[in-house]
Design an enzyme around this catalytic site. Structure first.
Site, short mmCIF file in Angstrom:
data_model
loop_
_atom_site.label_atom_id
_atom_site.label_comp_id
_atom_site.label_asym_id
_atom_site.label_seq_id
_atom_site.Cartn_x
_atom_site.Cartn_y
_atom_site.Cartn_z
N GLY A 116 0.79 -1.22 0.00
CA GLY A 116 0.00 0.00 0.00
C GLY A 116 0.82 1.27 0.00
N GLU A 139 3.22 -9.44 -1.87
CA GLU A 139 1.94 -10.02 -1.46
C GLU A 139 1.82 -11.53 -1.67
OE1 GLU A 139 1.48 -5.72 -1.80
OE2 GLU A 139 2.32 -7.24 -3.15
N ASP A 147 -1.53 -5.34 -5.51
CA ASP A 147 -2.72 -4.54 -5.78
C ASP A 147 -2.35 -3.05 -5.82
OD1 ASP A 147 -2.12 -4.49 -3.03
OD2 ASP A 147 -4.21 -4.41 -2.41
#
Length: 351
Positions: A116, A139, A147
C-alpha cells in the site's frame, strides 16, 4: 498544521505537506488514514494556495510499509466483512485519485515502501528515492496479490521484469526502482532536509528537483539481470516459468525457483493471469479487477493463513491450500476473477 494523530498535514511554501505518522508500525495505512488522506487531497485539489503535494513518512525507517492488512485479518476473524470491503474499496479509490491528481504529487521514499505504500506513491507524478529506499510488492508471500495499482505499474516495467517482481516480491533498491520506472528521481538522503526546506520557502518544485536530484552511481540488480529475467519470465505459462528456472543451474535461477516455490500457489496462479489479462485494460478497469480479486482473496484460505504466519504467529510457516501448483485447476483460478455484481468497485468521479 492539522493533526489527526496518524496523519499530519500543513500548507507551507505553496505545498500541501502530508506525513504518514505511525512510525512504530512503519507508517502502515489504516482505514482512518486512507479516509483522512482522501479528504485532504480533495480539499487541496481546489485550493489555489496549494500548487503541489509532498507526502512523506515519519521516523527514520519507512515511508510506508503497506496497508494495515492485520486489521483486515482481525475484521475477517470477527465476521466484520463490511470493514474488509471498505478498506480495499476506499484504498483503491484513493489510489485512482492519486493517479489522476491534477497537481504535482511528490512522494519522498526514504526507507521502506511496500504494498500500500507504493499505492500512495508510485501512482503519483513524482517518486523520489534516496539510497535508503527499499521497495517491494511482497503479497504472494502472504497469500494475496500485488494490488493498489500494480496491474498498471508492474505492466509498465520493461520486458517481463514486472511479472518477475509481482510473482517473487523481490526487494528493490533505489537504482532498481529508477530503472523499473517505479521512481522518477534520485536524491541523496543527506540532501533531503535542505530539499524540503527550499520547498517550504517557496522555491519552485521543478527548479528544486533539478538542483538536488542526481543519477545514481551504479547499475542495479534488475538492470544487470534483465536479460535472464526476460528469458525465464517470458514463457507462456506459469508452469513453463517454474520449469525453466528449475532446469537452470545458475544462482539467480535457483534462488528465484526457491523463492517462488515458497509462495502461495494460488497467489502465483492468480497474479500470472492478473498481469497478463491486465495488459489490455484501462487504468480504472484494472483497479476494478484488483478490487474483485481482493474480495475473493479475503474469502479464501491463503490470505488468512499468510497473515497468520507472517504477522500474527510469526512462525513464517504458512500451510497453503492447495500446497502445490499442480493441484490448482483453471476453474479454481476463475473464481477469483468472478464478477461481484452489485458490489463491484465504481468510481464516482473521473480518475
Amino acid at each position: 498544521m492539522t493533526n489527526t494523530n496518524d496523519l499530519l498535514s500543513k500548507v507551507q511554501g505553496g505545498i500541501g505537506w502530508i506525513t504518514l505518522n505511525r512510525p512504530k508500525a512503519l507508517n502502515a495505512l489504516s482505514l482512518d488514514m486512507i479516509r483522512n488522506l482522501t479528504q485532504l487531497l480533495k480539499e487541496w485539489e481546489t485550493n489555489s494556495s496549494v500548487n503541489a503535494i509532498v507526502i512523506q513518512g515519519a521516523g527514520d525507517k519507512a515511508f510506508c510499509a503497506g496497508g494495515d492488512v492485520r486489521a483486515v485479518y482481525d475484521a475477517k476473524k470477527s465476521g466484520d466483512l463490511e470493514t474488509c470491503d471498505a478498506f480495499f474499496r476506499e484504498e483503491y479509490t484513493l489510489n485512482a485519485h492519486i493517479h489522476s491528481y491534477p497537481k504535482p504529487y511528490v512522494a519522498l521514499l526514504d526507507g521502506i515502501a511496500m504494498g500500500g505504500g507504493l499505492g500512495v506513491s508510485v501512482n503519483g507524478s513524482h517518486r523520489i528515492v534516496t539510497e535508503r529506499a527499499l521497495l517491494a510488492m511482497p503479497e504472494t508471500g502472504i497469500g494475496f496479490f500485488p494490488d493498489v495499482g500494480a496491474t498498471t505499474f508492474l505492466n509498465n516495467v520493461p520486458g517481463a521484469v514486472g511479472l518477475y517482481l509481482g510473482l517473487s516480491g523481490t526487494h528493490l533498491k533505489a537504482e532498481d526502482a529508477l530503472w523499473a520506472g517505479l521512481a522518477t528521481h534520485f536524491l541523496s538522503s543527506t540532501c533531503l532536509s535542505s530539499f524540503k526546506k527550499d520547498l517550504e520557502q517557496g522555491k519552485p518544485l521543478e527548479d528544486t528537483l533539478t538542483a538536488y536530484c542526481r543519477e545514481p552511481q551504479e547499475k542495479g540488480f534488475l538492470e544487470h539481470h534483465s536479460d535472464v529475467i526476460d528469458m525465464h519470465f517470458s514463457k507462456s505459462s506459469l508452469k513453463e516459468i517454474i520449469e525453466s528456472l528449475a532446469t537452470d543451474p545458475s544462482p539467480f535461477a535457483q534462488n528465484t525457483y526457491n523463492t517462488l516455490t515458497s509462495k502461495s500457489p494460488t497467489s502465483l496462479a492468480v497474479v500470472f493471469r492478473q498481469l497478463k489479462e491486465g495488459k489490455t485494460l484501462s487504468f480504472l478497469a484494472r483497479m476494478k479487477l484488483e478490487f474483485r480479486l481482493s474480495q475473493h482473496f479475503v474469502k479464501g484460505h491463503d490470505f488468512m493463513e499468510g497473515i497468520r504466519a507472517v504477522l500474527v504467529d510469526k512462525d513464517r510457516l504458512p500451510r497453503w491450500k492447495p500446497p502445490r501448483l499442480q493441484d490448482l485447476s483453471d476453474r479454481d483460478i476463475d473464481t477469483y476473477f468472478a464478477q461481484l455484481n452489485e458490489r463491484e468497485l465504481e468510481f464516482g468521479r473521473p480518475a
